[in-house]
Design a protein around this motif. Sequence first.
Motif, short mmCIF file in Angstrom:
data_model
loop_
_atom_site.label_atom_id
_atom_site.label_comp_id
_atom_site.label_asym_id
_atom_site.label_seq_id
_atom_site.Cartn_x
_atom_site.Cartn_y
_atom_site.Cartn_z
N ASP A 208 0.82 -1.21 0.00
CA ASP A 208 0.00 0.00 0.00
C ASP A 208 0.86 1.27 0.00
OD1 ASP A 208 -2.34 -1.42 -0.07
OD2 ASP A 208 -2.75 -1.27 2.07
N LEU A 209 2.11 1.16 0.47
CA LEU A 209 3.00 2.32 0.47
C LEU A 209 3.29 2.80 -0.94
CD1 LEU A 209 5.56 1.17 3.20
CD2 LEU A 209 3.80 2.95 3.45
N LEU A 210 3.16 1.92 -1.91
CA LEU A 210 3.41 2.28 -3.30
C LEU A 210 2.48 3.40 -3.76
CD1 LEU A 210 4.82 1.65 -6.02
CD2 LEU A 210 3.10 -0.11 -6.41
N SER A 211 1.28 3.45 -3.21
CA SER A 211 0.27 4.42 -3.67
C SER A 211 0.66 5.86 -3.36
CB SER A 211 -1.09 4.11 -3.04
OG SER A 211 -1.05 4.25 -1.63
N TYR A 235 -3.17 -4.75 -6.33
CA TYR A 235 -2.18 -3.97 -7.09
C TYR A 235 -2.87 -3.03 -8.09
CZ TYR A 235 2.06 -6.18 -5.32
OH TYR A 235 3.10 -6.58 -4.51
N PHE A 236 -3.92 -3.52 -8.74
CA PHE A 236 -4.65 -2.65 -9.68
C PHE A 236 -5.26 -1.47 -8.94
CE2 PHE A 236 -4.10 -5.78 -12.92
CZ PHE A 236 -4.39 -5.16 -14.13
N ASN A 237 -5.82 -1.71 -7.77
CA ASN A 237 -6.39 -0.61 -6.99
C ASN A 237 -5.33 0.42 -6.64
OD1 ASN A 237 -8.89 -1.82 -7.04
ND2 ASN A 237 -8.80 -2.61 -4.96
N ILE A 238 -4.17 -0.04 -6.23
CA ILE A 238 -3.06 0.86 -5.87
C ILE A 238 -2.64 1.68 -7.07
CG2 ILE A 238 -0.62 0.91 -5.23
CD1 ILE A 238 -1.25 -1.58 -3.43
N LEU A 239 -2.46 1.02 -8.22
CA LEU A 239 -2.02 1.72 -9.42
C LEU A 239 -3.07 2.74 -9.88
CD1 LEU A 239 -0.37 -1.20 -11.44
CD2 LEU A 239 0.77 0.57 -10.09
N ARG A 240 -4.34 2.38 -9.76
CA ARG A 240 -5.39 3.31 -10.17
C ARG A 240 -5.47 4.51 -9.22
NH1 ARG A 240 -8.00 1.23 -14.36
NH2 ARG A 240 -8.14 -1.05 -14.58
N LYS A 241 -5.17 4.31 -7.96
CA LYS A 241 -5.13 5.45 -7.03
C LYS A 241 -4.00 6.40 -7.41
CE LYS A 241 -7.26 3.00 -3.16
NZ LYS A 241 -7.05 2.32 -1.85
N SER A 315 -7.03 3.90 -16.09
CA SER A 315 -8.01 4.89 -15.66
C SER A 315 -7.96 5.06 -14.14
CB SER A 315 -9.42 4.48 -16.11
OG SER A 315 -9.75 3.20 -15.57
N LYS A 316 -8.61 6.09 -13.66
CA LYS A 316 -8.55 6.42 -12.24
C LYS A 316 -9.34 5.43 -11.39
CE LYS A 316 -8.00 11.36 -13.18
NZ LYS A 316 -8.55 12.72 -12.98
N TYR A 317 -9.02 5.41 -10.12
CA TYR A 317 -9.69 4.52 -9.16
C TYR A 317 -11.09 5.02 -8.89
CZ TYR A 317 -10.73 2.07 -4.81
OH TYR A 317 -11.31 1.31 -3.85
N ASP A 318 -12.03 4.10 -8.90
CA ASP A 318 -13.42 4.42 -8.56
C ASP A 318 -13.94 3.27 -7.70
OD1 ASP A 318 -16.14 4.85 -8.40
OD2 ASP A 318 -16.32 5.57 -10.45
N ASN A 319 -14.15 3.53 -6.41
CA ASN A 319 -14.53 2.45 -5.50
C ASN A 319 -15.91 1.86 -5.79
OD1 ASN A 319 -16.22 4.40 -4.52
ND2 ASN A 319 -15.16 4.67 -2.57
N LYS A 320 -16.66 2.48 -6.69
CA LYS A 320 -17.93 1.89 -7.09
C LYS A 320 -17.73 0.61 -7.91
CE LYS A 320 -19.49 5.52 -9.21
NZ LYS A 320 -20.40 6.38 -9.98
N TYR A 321 -16.55 0.56 -8.55
CA TYR A 321 -16.27 -0.57 -9.44
C TYR A 321 -15.18 -1.49 -8.92
CZ TYR A 321 -18.95 2.41 -12.56
OH TYR A 321 -19.93 3.20 -13.10
N TYR A 322 -14.31 -0.98 -8.06
CA TYR A 322 -13.16 -1.78 -7.62
C TYR A 322 -13.21 -2.10 -6.14
CZ TYR A 322 -11.73 0.22 -12.04
OH TYR A 322 -11.69 0.63 -13.35
#
Length: 322
Positions: A208-211, A235-241, A315-322
């Motif tokens: 999570d520190l990667l974000s 990892y995808f969530n982190i990269l999208r953030k 694309s950007k992180y959207d917690n509605k989908y991820y």
Amino acid sequence: MIIGNSIIEYLEEETKKNDPAESSHWKKFNYDFKFDGKNFTGLKGFGELGIRFFGISNLIHNVFQKPWKKIGKEYSLFSDYDKIAKNISNKQNRTYDKDFIRHTLTLSLLKEKFPNYLSHYSTISIIGDGFATMTSLLLATYSTKQIILVNLSKPLTVDLFYLRLWLGEDEFNSSVCLINNKKDLDLLNSKNYNKDYKVVAIQAKDRDLLSFFKINLAINMLSMQEMDKDMIKSYFNILRKIANDNKLLFYCANRETKELPDGTNIKFSEYPWAKKDEVIFDELCPVWHQQTYSYNPPFYRNYDGSFRHRLCFLSKYDNKYY
């Protein structure tokens, strides 16, 4: 924050512990892993690590790589990178094998497609390097501002051990650090902390520190296929953030489908891609990911299963989908 040689000592102890980020694949292949500070035993699933060849053996090895090097001629910088890679492998006392040349070709491809994302101003994250191959290549080509290297504790130990072989102890002590908490991250980013590390290492359990880094390019080669689905999603969530604030290019090359020891089937097509991702290409990998060679006939043969690679702006992180 842990710096230089102290990282190797720290990770030596970490390898004796259970790693919560390991999938069933790594629990199986890391079962006999041991490191005494100087030598490794039980290295399995890390890719190839052959002894350095000389004389006729080296000549034969070069002949086998001709199909790969023929492809390399399509890229303007491959010849330069090829020489650099050979020098790195020599310093690490390892063969410039098909795993290594695969990284050289991949770097040549990325540099050809997006030179601005492999510049002196780029911050690049490598998720799951092997023997610090891509990390070493990037440092040697002076193409990045900083590399954030994330891996499981045992593979990370191998990465940094081989990175030190190439850099030498003095350079390793002055240019590599490991962070494992937010306090370390705050110190690293502090205006009063007048030190820029070329490589920042992070254990996968602390991913999570990667974000918190402004990553320009993220690379994952042949390791997401060995992760649990929840880890891939993480990892995808982190990269999208990261992509929320910084346009992020992601190169991903993995087997199209792979069954883990626990029966989980990992599929490239089922990674959490999004319709809004800006895809540059998504296709079967070139021959350097599809074939291997050996000294016994048939000299060239396909790997067990096809490999796919995708280059895209996430694309950007959207917690509605991820």
